[in-house]
Scaffold this motif. Structure first.
Motif, short mmCIF file in Angstrom:
data_model
loop_
_atom_site.label_atom_id
_atom_site.label_comp_id
_atom_site.label_asym_id
_atom_site.label_seq_id
_atom_site.Cartn_x
_atom_site.Cartn_y
_atom_site.Cartn_z
N GLU A 144 -3.51 -14.80 4.46
CA GLU A 144 -4.09 -13.80 5.35
C GLU A 144 -5.59 -13.61 5.06
O GLU A 144 -6.39 -13.50 5.98
N SER A 145 -5.94 -13.56 3.79
CA SER A 145 -7.34 -13.39 3.41
C SER A 145 -8.20 -14.57 3.86
O SER A 145 -9.37 -14.41 4.17
N GLN A 202 1.23 -15.41 0.79
CA GLN A 202 1.09 -14.78 2.10
C GLN A 202 -0.22 -14.00 2.18
O GLN A 202 -0.97 -14.13 3.14
N LYS A 203 -0.53 -13.21 1.16
CA LYS A 203 -1.76 -12.41 1.16
C LYS A 203 -2.99 -13.31 1.05
O LYS A 203 -4.02 -13.04 1.67
N GLU A 237 -3.24 -4.73 -2.02
CA GLU A 237 -2.10 -5.50 -2.52
C GLU A 237 -1.97 -5.35 -4.03
O GLU A 237 -0.87 -5.19 -4.55
N GLU A 238 -3.08 -5.38 -4.75
CA GLU A 238 -3.03 -5.23 -6.21
C GLU A 238 -2.55 -3.83 -6.59
O GLU A 238 -1.73 -3.67 -7.49
N ALA A 244 -0.61 -1.90 -4.80
CA ALA A 244 0.81 -1.86 -4.45
C ALA A 244 1.64 -2.59 -5.50
O ALA A 244 2.70 -2.10 -5.93
N ARG A 245 1.16 -3.75 -5.95
CA ARG A 245 1.88 -4.52 -6.98
C ARG A 245 2.00 -3.72 -8.27
O ARG A 245 3.07 -3.62 -8.88
N MET A 297 -2.46 -12.57 -6.14
CA MET A 297 -1.85 -12.18 -4.87
C MET A 297 -0.76 -13.17 -4.50
O MET A 297 -0.71 -14.28 -5.03
N THR A 298 0.08 -12.77 -3.57
CA THR A 298 1.10 -13.69 -3.06
C THR A 298 0.42 -14.73 -2.17
O THR A 298 -0.70 -14.52 -1.69
N ALA A 338 -8.02 -5.86 1.52
CA ALA A 338 -6.60 -6.25 1.52
C ALA A 338 -6.15 -6.65 0.12
O ALA A 338 -5.03 -6.34 -0.29
N ALA A 339 -7.01 -7.31 -0.62
CA ALA A 339 -6.68 -7.71 -1.98
C ALA A 339 -6.55 -6.50 -2.90
O ALA A 339 -5.66 -6.44 -3.76
#
Length: 120
Positions: free
Chosen positions: A22-23, A18-19, A83-84, A86-87, A15-16, A79-80
């Protein structure tokens, strides 16, 4: 945990920053302080980061080993997962399956939408 281990764990999450921040419930600036040793990372946040890093690697290992993916994915924060997904979508790794009726991947998807459905 030593500060030098934190960047390795962040990288393992996939993850970035930023993510990851946030986590963990912190700002990116605070995450950087943990990374560089300017502030000690609390045990609770360390455990969460280790879980995030372990889950990213455990998911691929367990799928390869034939273990239930649902059991592994249940431990990964939502959220992880988003995000994965989306990536992978942005990089063209997510493909539409069976659009031609064959059941084989046919085309790369460039976007993924989520809809809210009632629980069974």
């Amino acid at each position: 945990m030593e500060a030098k281990e934190i960047p390795e764990l962040i990288e393992k999450t996939g993850m970035t920053r930023q993510k990851v921040a946030e986590s963990l419930g912190v700002s990116v600036a605070m995450l950087r302080k943990y990374e560089h040793g300017y502030a000690p990372m609390p045990d609770v946040r360390r455990a969460t980061l280790e879980k995030l890093a372990g889950a990213a690697g455990a998911a691929s290992r367990s799928l390869d080993a034939g273990k239930a993916a649902a059991a592994v994915l249940a431990d990964v924060p939502f959220a992880a997962l988003v995000e994965e997904l989306a990536r992978r979508t942005r990089s063209g790794q997510v493909r539409e399956v069976g659009a031609d009726g064959s059941g084989r991947p046919t085309r790369s998807l460039r976007a993924v939408a989520f809809t809210d459905v009632p629980d069974d």
